[in-house]
Structures are given as structure tokens and as C-alpha cells.
Scaffold this active site. Structure first.
Site, PDB file in Angstrom:
ATOM      1  N   HIS A  25       0.843  -1.196   0.000  1.00  0.00           N
ATOM      2  CA  HIS A  25       0.000   0.000   0.000  1.00  0.00           C
ATOM      3  C   HIS A  25       0.882   1.252   0.000  1.00  0.00           C
ATOM      4  O   HIS A  25       1.867   1.329   0.736  1.00  0.00           O
ATOM      5  CB  HIS A  25      -0.893   0.040   1.241  1.00  0.00           C
ATOM      6  CG  HIS A  25      -2.080  -0.863   1.165  1.00  0.00           C
ATOM      7  ND1 HIS A  25      -3.268  -0.571   1.789  1.00  0.00           N
ATOM      8  CD2 HIS A  25      -2.281  -2.041   0.526  1.00  0.00           C
ATOM      9  CE1 HIS A  25      -4.145  -1.555   1.556  1.00  0.00           C
ATOM     10  NE2 HIS A  25      -3.559  -2.458   0.793  1.00  0.00           N
ATOM     11  N   TYR A 145      -9.110  -7.463  10.240  1.00  0.00           N
ATOM     12  CA  TYR A 145      -8.469  -7.669   8.937  1.00  0.00           C
ATOM     13  C   TYR A 145      -6.966  -7.421   9.089  1.00  0.00           C
ATOM     14  O   TYR A 145      -6.447  -6.403   8.630  1.00  0.00           O
ATOM     15  CB  TYR A 145      -9.085  -6.713   7.928  1.00  0.00           C
ATOM     16  CG  TYR A 145      -8.986  -7.134   6.475  1.00  0.00           C
ATOM     17  CD1 TYR A 145      -8.081  -8.104   6.053  1.00  0.00           C
ATOM     18  CD2 TYR A 145      -9.798  -6.549   5.515  1.00  0.00           C
ATOM     19  CE1 TYR A 145      -8.001  -8.469   4.728  1.00  0.00           C
ATOM     20  CE2 TYR A 145      -9.728  -6.909   4.181  1.00  0.00           C
ATOM     21  CZ  TYR A 145      -8.839  -7.870   3.794  1.00  0.00           C
ATOM     22  OH  TYR A 145      -8.760  -8.228   2.471  1.00  0.00           O
ATOM     23  N   LYS A 191      -9.861 -12.196   9.566  1.00  0.00           N
ATOM     24  CA  LYS A 191      -9.518 -12.446   8.162  1.00  0.00           C
ATOM     25  C   LYS A 191      -8.093 -11.993   7.936  1.00  0.00           C
ATOM     26  O   LYS A 191      -7.797 -10.793   7.993  1.00  0.00           O
ATOM     27  CB  LYS A 191     -10.478 -11.629   7.287  1.00  0.00           C
ATOM     28  CG  LYS A 191      -9.904 -11.181   5.977  1.00  0.00           C
ATOM     29  CD  LYS A 191     -10.443 -11.952   4.806  1.00  0.00           C
ATOM     30  CE  LYS A 191     -10.154 -11.173   3.535  1.00  0.00           C
ATOM     31  NZ  LYS A 191     -11.296 -11.131   2.673  1.00  0.00           N
ATOM     32  N   LYS A 193      -4.918 -11.290   5.693  1.00  0.00           N
ATOM     33  CA  LYS A 193      -4.438 -11.061   4.331  1.00  0.00           C
ATOM     34  C   LYS A 193      -3.139 -11.828   4.157  1.00  0.00           C
ATOM     35  O   LYS A 193      -2.148 -11.556   4.851  1.00  0.00           O
ATOM     36  CB  LYS A 193      -4.214  -9.558   4.116  1.00  0.00           C
ATOM     37  CG  LYS A 193      -3.690  -9.189   2.748  1.00  0.00           C
ATOM     38  CD  LYS A 193      -4.603  -9.647   1.617  1.00  0.00           C
ATOM     39  CE  LYS A 193      -5.797  -8.728   1.468  1.00  0.00           C
ATOM     40  NZ  LYS A 193      -6.724  -9.189   0.410  1.00  0.00           N
ATOM     41  N   ASP A 222      -6.696 -14.991   2.995  1.00  0.00           N
ATOM     42  CA  ASP A 222      -6.903 -14.542   1.609  1.00  0.00           C
ATOM     43  C   ASP A 222      -5.567 -14.165   0.989  1.00  0.00           C
ATOM     44  O   ASP A 222      -5.081 -13.049   1.166  1.00  0.00           O
ATOM     45  CB  ASP A 222      -7.834 -13.336   1.609  1.00  0.00           C
ATOM     46  CG  ASP A 222      -7.920 -12.692   0.224  1.00  0.00           C
ATOM     47  OD1 ASP A 222      -7.581 -13.364  -0.771  1.00  0.00           O
ATOM     48  OD2 ASP A 222      -8.330 -11.522   0.148  1.00  0.00           O
ATOM     49  N   ASN A 278     -13.441 -12.814  -4.054  1.00  0.00           N
ATOM     50  CA  ASN A 278     -13.841 -11.521  -4.585  1.00  0.00           C
ATOM     51  C   ASN A 278     -13.042 -11.230  -5.846  1.00  0.00           C
ATOM     52  O   ASN A 278     -12.977 -10.096  -6.297  1.00  0.00           O
ATOM     53  CB  ASN A 278     -13.647 -10.389  -3.572  1.00  0.00           C
ATOM     54  CG  ASN A 278     -12.213  -9.918  -3.523  1.00  0.00           C
ATOM     55  OD1 ASN A 278     -11.353 -10.703  -3.154  1.00  0.00           O
ATOM     56  ND2 ASN A 278     -11.938  -8.679  -3.889  1.00  0.00           N
ATOM     57  N   HIS A 329     -16.634  -7.781   1.021  1.00  0.00           N
ATOM     58  CA  HIS A 329     -15.293  -7.324   0.689  1.00  0.00           C
ATOM     59  C   HIS A 329     -15.087  -5.883   1.153  1.00  0.00           C
ATOM     60  O   HIS A 329     -16.038  -5.135   1.342  1.00  0.00           O
ATOM     61  CB  HIS A 329     -15.139  -7.431  -0.840  1.00  0.00           C
ATOM     62  CG  HIS A 329     -13.931  -6.761  -1.387  1.00  0.00           C
ATOM     63  ND1 HIS A 329     -13.971  -5.495  -1.964  1.00  0.00           N
ATOM     64  CD2 HIS A 329     -12.652  -7.175  -1.459  1.00  0.00           C
ATOM     65  CE1 HIS A 329     -12.757  -5.183  -2.370  1.00  0.00           C
ATOM     66  NE2 HIS A 329     -11.949  -6.170  -2.090  1.00  0.00           N
ATOM     67  N   SER A 330     -13.844  -5.518   1.323  1.00  0.00           N
ATOM     68  CA  SER A 330     -13.529  -4.149   1.738  1.00  0.00           C
ATOM     69  C   SER A 330     -12.278  -3.655   1.037  1.00  0.00           C
ATOM     70  O   SER A 330     -11.450  -4.442   0.578  1.00  0.00           O
ATOM     71  CB  SER A 330     -13.307  -4.125   3.255  1.00  0.00           C
ATOM     72  OG  SER A 330     -12.487  -3.049   3.650  1.00  0.00           O
ATOM     73  N   HIS A 358     -11.316  -2.503   6.241  1.00  0.00           N
ATOM     74  CA  HIS A 358      -9.975  -1.948   6.443  1.00  0.00           C
ATOM     75  C   HIS A 358     -10.002  -0.809   7.462  1.00  0.00           C
ATOM     76  O   HIS A 358      -8.966  -0.192   7.719  1.00  0.00           O
ATOM     77  CB  HIS A 358      -9.432  -1.359   5.129  1.00  0.00           C
ATOM     78  CG  HIS A 358      -9.001  -2.360   4.109  1.00  0.00           C
ATOM     79  ND1 HIS A 358      -9.870  -3.235   3.521  1.00  0.00           N
ATOM     80  CD2 HIS A 358      -7.778  -2.611   3.548  1.00  0.00           C
ATOM     81  CE1 HIS A 358      -9.210  -3.982   2.634  1.00  0.00           C
ATOM     82  NE2 HIS A 358      -7.943  -3.631   2.643  1.00  0.00           N
TER      83      HIS A 358
END
Lengths: 434, 434
Positions: A25, A145, A191, A193, A222, A278, A329-330, A358
Site C-alpha cells: 500500500h 483484517y 480475516k 491477508k 486470503d 472476490n 469485501h472491503s 480496512h
């Protein structure tokens, strides 16, 4: 009631150096805040993806929006969400959410729909969830998350935000991050990542989470398609127990066919961990083939790109009919999106998993919602008895977000470029990586 | 806004001696008119199936309705439309619509939902179609719905209604009936109720209609499962041309498996006439198997038994996603139902056929809508810029309908009994008959 004005605000918000299979990010995430104002001065708001393309698409719709009745605009524009055709390659595997040209029109429509619903709700004194069928829950559960991340908060220079979680690049650091997050927000499910570390270390991370949090906390991972079919099956087997208690394995590998193969091979081993997506299913047009192949057992809805709240409700019913689970989803977002997500979730009976968000990664300093950040208590966002989405804009904060946007050198999300800048000058996204 | 009162009116309306494979329509059809009134004296209305069972089911819901917020009641009651399970034998083959116990709860819910939407619309000055997503059309096309019939109008004794069409028991009489109906209402498509005469004579009827009206008028025939697979295929082949121009073959035979066989055999002959149904698929629970078998290519929605307007919108989206056409089913009804049908159709993008309506068979004298019957012009019902469903009750007319109901000896529809009474004392419904 007629719409007299539309304002489209491109803002930048500090975003920590989170890692995923897409890359890293950037210091700022881009968002767009939409205001539509009626002739009698009531304003409806929404939030969507940021950068130039979404803002331009909204501006292009201005002639249809101005002068329209907010009750009728969504019907008038309905071809924007009814036009999808089943296509050979609709997947957004290589695109970050919000950058898939195939859902550009549904994204634009959604931003207009939500702003209209907020305007209608504010004009009649009703919460949005009660305009679209009526709430089935007052509290919407969200999931923690956690991400692997580098040290440092979001933003740059004077806009540098506090780094609450420090560097998180190991299984133990991730567990610490999760405990901190759960302690602060009370999340009841996790969840993770993935797709960042070697799969064995991600397996270790999930096993450690399971060990530390106990079997009653649903766990998901994910990796955003980072794995081969072989690796996906290996992880699915290794985490059979850890992901079985209301968790899922999300987009382990790219493409419906590969997902279907993973599913088949896990089921053949007696492992019923649902596969979520997603990426392989991002549109109604993807669904018939996904069902035919039994490629996914959970679909992640998102009103931002599925075409708004009513399309999410249609999707939920479709999932119910075909025995498919529904999660949400976000993307990096502010409180306006969070309330949109909470309202549609509140009015969607068949929502079978806590929603992603998020939101904990964003900072109070960037929040555009008047009165500060929306509270997440016991992992839930409460639908207050307030009209519309239940939030108003703090225009000074919007102005600051616009200033940050103006200073920002980028106009779209590019996690790959960020990796090359900060981690490895030769980095590129390779799918599958492992 | 809180609901202060609910009134459930059981009415009887004159119904002509129409024939179908179910038997013969009795002199009166039974309907239920629902009123819910807010504390501030605004009233929302709806219309549903009649007789004791629907009225009792609505009365049983009274404790949940009184005191509820109409914006929230539909969410609160959502389990009534989310509970369907795929079942071994859900078909309503042997039951007239409205008498299937499997959709009792969705029928009850629908009557409450529509009354809530009418109440909300009237309280905020918005048409119902614009509350549920916004109209995609201002004029909703309906189809002529000719029946074979005996001589005589509806009603009995002093309530005997005029017989506009006389006896219609031959192909030529049916063509005359259609021309008369088209002349009066301007319908642009024709749905023939079949399953009454020998299939060869029904084939002749359709061929005669095609010849007289020309290929630009879509033709459909619905024998309500009266035929074997063999006969269905024979009729499909004989009418390949006549049903091809936007028409369909509706429920030629009973059961998804038989429908699928008819489809396969017609396609094998190059005949692509879609098969439509309101019998093999009457619930979301029927859809996965129907799709798997390619048993139906058109589903007839009906907000009265599919669980209300929003469920019809979900159904429409599902049909769009799977490439299934959407039409609309009808039963003997008054203007409140007609406006409900028109509003949901107006707000449903994927409506691919003109809707059915029995409305021309009812009489001005029985209409409960203030100001008299809803106009059908050029085959369409226009959505006026009036709040809610756009109609109010004429309470004197409702009272007359209640009186007729009190005098009526029956409390549910029984077309078979009526056949035995008037046509053949030994008649019973045999499926397949031919």
C-alpha cells in the site's frame, strides 16, 4: 424533490504500508466523496474508489444527475447495472479492486445510488437500511483484517500517522497485531491477508492464531491468488481444522477452473472448507459458470463495485437460492463507506459471515465524518436511529483530504510500483508466486 | 411512523364461467383487501388471494403488524420470505394458485409488504415503483388473456353481471373474443388459456389467431399441464411458427423433468419456442433444479405468491443472470392488485414479456378502487404521478364486496366442484388429460 447540485471530492487518506500479493500500500489511499444536494438543501453522501477515473466517471454523469428526482434516478440509470454480459475473461485477478474496467459503470452507479438513498433517508427521516427492505439486524458484525506490514504509519511528512502496530512480518508479530486489534475493537472473527510470506509461514500464522484465540473464533485467509492449485490444496489440507469453524479459504488461486480443482481435491480428502472469492466472481455475469463448476462456496459482495445496495441484495438472494455463502469485501475506506456497508448488510437477510473492513487501518485524522470515526464495538457497527447513512460530512476534513490529494503524486492505486520503490526495485506481481 | 390499525376485508367479486384445465370458475372469485393505517391516519392498501385461509393468516400476523414501523416491518418479517427449502415435491400442479400451502407465508408477507409500501408512498408522496428502485418504464404492458368460456357473465341473481363475450367454446368464437378484447383495451400480445378443448382444436385456435392478428402479435398458450410430453411436443411442433415471435408455450405438461424432456425434444427439432411456467417453478427453491435441467426458459413472477415486490425484483435479477425470461402471472383480481402488478413491473428492468391480467374479466360493479376501474390503454397501465399504488379504496364498494362474500357459499376456490355442478357430475381434473 429534485437534485440541484452534485459535488465530487477526490481525497487522499493516510494508509499504512500494508502488504498483499498485489504489493505494498502507498502512503495514501485515494477515495472519492460524493455529495448530491436537493433543491431544498438536503444533502446525500456516498464514498467510492478514488483517483481520476472514478471522479471523471461521476462527472460524466452530472447531466443526468442534476435536475433528477433521487427516487427515480436509480431506475433511470438502471441499464448501468443491468448490462453485464457473461464474458470469457472477466476476472480482475491482476487488477486491484476499483481498477477493473469491466465494473466501471456498476461502481459509478453505486456511488450515485447510495448518495440518493442517503438523500432520501435524510429527507424522510429514515435510515437507509429501512428504505431498502428494512433491517434484519441492528448490529453488523465485522471481522478483524490483519495484514503483514512494514514498520511505519500511513502518510508522509507532516501528515505521517502514528504506527499503532509496528512491523508485522512474522507469525508471532501477526498474532500480536490481531490481539491488539481485537482488544481495541472486539472483533469476533479474523480475516488474514495472506499471499505475502512463504505459504508455510502463513500456515504457521493461522495455526498460531487458532492456538492463541481458540476454536470459537472463525479464521479466514486470503492470499489473493498467490498460490498454485498444488499449494492451495496443501494449505487447505494443512489448515483443515483451523478454517473449519465458520472460516474460509479465499481466492487461494486464480481463475474459476483452478478454484474448482482446489475444491474438488479438498472435498475428495473430506475437507469441506468453503472457498471464498472476490476475484474469480466480481459480477453477476461470473456466477452461472462458478455455480456450474462449484468453484466458490462464498461470494464476497461489495456494494461499491457490485452496483450498489439493491444489487447486493439481489446477489444475496441469489446466493441463498444456490446455497452459496455471502461475506463482504472491503478496501481502504472512511466512515461514509463503512456506514454504507453497514446499512446494506443490515438489510440483507442472507449475510452468512462477518464483513471485512480496512477501517482500523485508517486514522481519526483523515476521517471526513462529522464527529469523528464511526465506533466499532464488540466487532460491530450499530445502526443508529439516524436518517440516511447516519453520518454527515465534516467539510473542513474533506478540504484537508482534498489538499492531501492535490499533493499526492499518484492518481490511481499501484501497489506494484510501491514495492519497487520501497522493497525491491525488480519486484513484480507474479501469479502464482508459490 | 407506527401502524395503528389493520383491516382485512374478505370480498367476493363476480367472475364469468371461464374454463381451464382446473375446471370452471365459480360465479364469484374471492379476494382479500388489506388496509393498514398509521397513527396519523394515512392508509396503505393491498390485495391478495381470498377466502378463509389468507384472511386468517393475515389476522394471525396482527400482533406483529400493530405498533410496527412500516419501514421496518418487512425486515422484521423477512424470515417469511427467506425460509424456503428446496423440496422434493414443491410443485403446485394440482392446486390453483393461492392454495399451495408451501407458499402460504410468502403470500401473507406479500400482502403486508405491499400495504406497507403503499402506506410509505402515501406518507412521502412517492409512487411505490419509485420507492423500490425507481421505475424503468412509465407504461406497463399487459397481455390479453382470452379463455374458453360458457355463456353468461359472472355473479348470480341480482348480482349477475353482463356477459360481454357470450359463449366461447370454439376456435372461431375465441378469435372473436380476442378481437373484442383487443378492440377494447388495445392489447399487443395474446395469452390463450388452453387445456380445455382437444389439443387439435387448441392448435387450430392459435393458428387462427396468428392468421387473423398477424405475425407481429406475440402469442402464448397455457394449458396448465393438461398434456403428456408427447402431446406437448406435438403442439410445440405444430405451433413452431405461431409461438416463435415473442410468444411461449406455458406449462404444457406437469413437472420439471417432463418440461425438460419437451424442451430437449423441441430443440432437437430446431424449435426454440421457450417453455414458460408458473406451476413447475413457484418458488426460489425450485430454481436450481429448473436451471440444471433447462426445464423452463421463462418464469412467471407474481408478487402475490413470490413474497412481494422486492422478491420479484430478486427473481428478475436471477433470471437475467441465468438468461431466463420473465413474465408475470395473474389471477382474477381487482384494481389494487393490478396497480401492485404494474408498480413492481415498472421497477423491474428484466421484464421480458407483457404481463398477464384477468382484469378484463372483472366488472366495474365489483371494483373497490375509488373512481372506478383502472384504465388499460393500448394494452398498458400507466403509472401516474400519484403516491403509493396510486389508488384509494371506495369503502362502499368494499362493503358490497364483503356482503357478496358473506352470501357466498364457498370459502375457497374449487374449479373442479364447479365443473361437476354445471357441466359434468363426474368431472374431475385428470393430468395429463391428453
Amino acid at each position: 424533490m429534485k437534485i440541484a447540485a452534485m459535488r465530487v471530492h477526490s481525497v487522499a487518506i493516510a494508509d499504512p504500508p500494508l502488504r498483499s500479493s498485489y504489493g505494498l500500500h502507498a502512503p495514501y489511499a485515494l477515495r472519492t466523496i460524493v455529495e448530491i444536494e436537493s433543491q431544498d438543501g438536503i444533502t446525500g453522501i456516498s464514498e467510492t474508489y478514488g483517483g481520476e477515473t472514478p471522479a471523471r466517471a461521476l462527472e460524466a454523469l452530472r447531466p443526468q444527475v442534476i435536475g433528477a428526482d433521487p427516487y427515480r434516478l436509480t431506475g433511470f440509470l438502471s441499464s448501468m447495472v443491468e448490462g453485464e454480459k457473461a464474458g470469457a475473461n472477466r476476472s480482475q485477478t491482476f487488477l486491484v479492486p476499483g481498477e477493473n474496467p469491466l465494473d466501471a459503470t456498476t461502481r459509478t452507479y453505486a456511488a450515485v445510488e447510495v448518495a440518493c438513498l442517503d438523500l432520501i433517508g435524510k429527507s424522510v427521516g429514515q435510515p437507509v437500511c429501512d428504505l431498502i427492505g428494512g433491517r434484519v439486524r441492528d448490529e453488523v458484525p465485522f471481522s478483524a483484517y490483519p495484514f503483514y506490514k512494514h514498520a511505519g504509519g500511513g502518510g508522509e511528512g507532516g501528515d505521517r500517522r502514528e504506527d499503532e502496530y509496528g512491523e508485522v512480518m512474522t507469525p508471532t508479530a501477526l498474532v500480536r497485531e490481531v490481539k491488539q486489534m481485537v482488544g481495541k475493537y472486539g472483533f469476533g472473527s479474523i480475516k488474514l491477508k495472506g499471499g505475502v510470506l512463504d505459504p508455510d509461514r502463513e500456515i504457521r500464522t493461522v495455526k498460531l492464531l487458532y492456538q492463541e484465540l481458540g476454536p470459537e473464533v472463525p479464521l479466514r485467509i486470503d492470499p489473493n491468488c498467490a498460490w498454485t492449485v498444488e499449494t492451495s490444496v496443501k494449505v487447505g489440507k494443512a489448515l483443515a481444522q483451523e478454517l473449519s469453524g465458520g472460516g474460509y479459504l479465499e481466492d487461494p488461486t486464480a481463475g474459476l477452473e483452478n478454484m474448482a480443482e482446489v475444491r474438488q481435491r479438498l472435498v475428495a480428502e473430506g475437507i469441506m472448507t468453503p472457498l471464498a472469492t472476490n476475484v474469480a466472481v466480481t459480477s453477476f455475469a461470473d456466477i452461472p459458470r462458478a455455480i456450474e463448476l462449484d468453484a466458490v462456496q462464498v461470494i464476497l459482495c461489495d456494494h461499491h463495485y457490485w452496483g450498489g445496495m439493491r444489487q447486493v441484495q439481489h446477489l444475496a438472494k441469489l446466493c441463498k437460492v444456490f446455497g452459496i455463502g455471502l461475506s463482504m469485501h472491503s478496501n481502504s475506506h472512511l466512515g461514509v463507506s463503512l456506514m454504507g456497508m453497514a446499512h446494506v448488510a443490515a438489510a440483507t437477510p442472507h449475510l452468512t459471515y462477518a464483513c471485512d473492513t480496512h477501517y482500523p487501518w485508517q486514522s481519526e485524522k483523515d476521517e471526513v465524518v462529522a464527529g469523528g470515526r464511526v465506533a466499532i464495538v464488540n466487532g460491530c457497527v450499530r445502526i443508529a436511529d439516524k436518517p440516511g447513512l447516519g453520518v454527515e460530512l465534516d467539510h473542513d476534513q474533506v478540504a484537508r483530504g482534498r489538499e492531501r490529494y492535490e499533493k499526492c503524486p499518484y492518481r490511481k492505486r499501484d501497489d506494484e510500483a510501491e514495492m519497487r520503490k520501497h522493497v525491491d526495485p525488480n519486484w513484480r506481481r507474479i501469479l502464482p508466486r508459490w
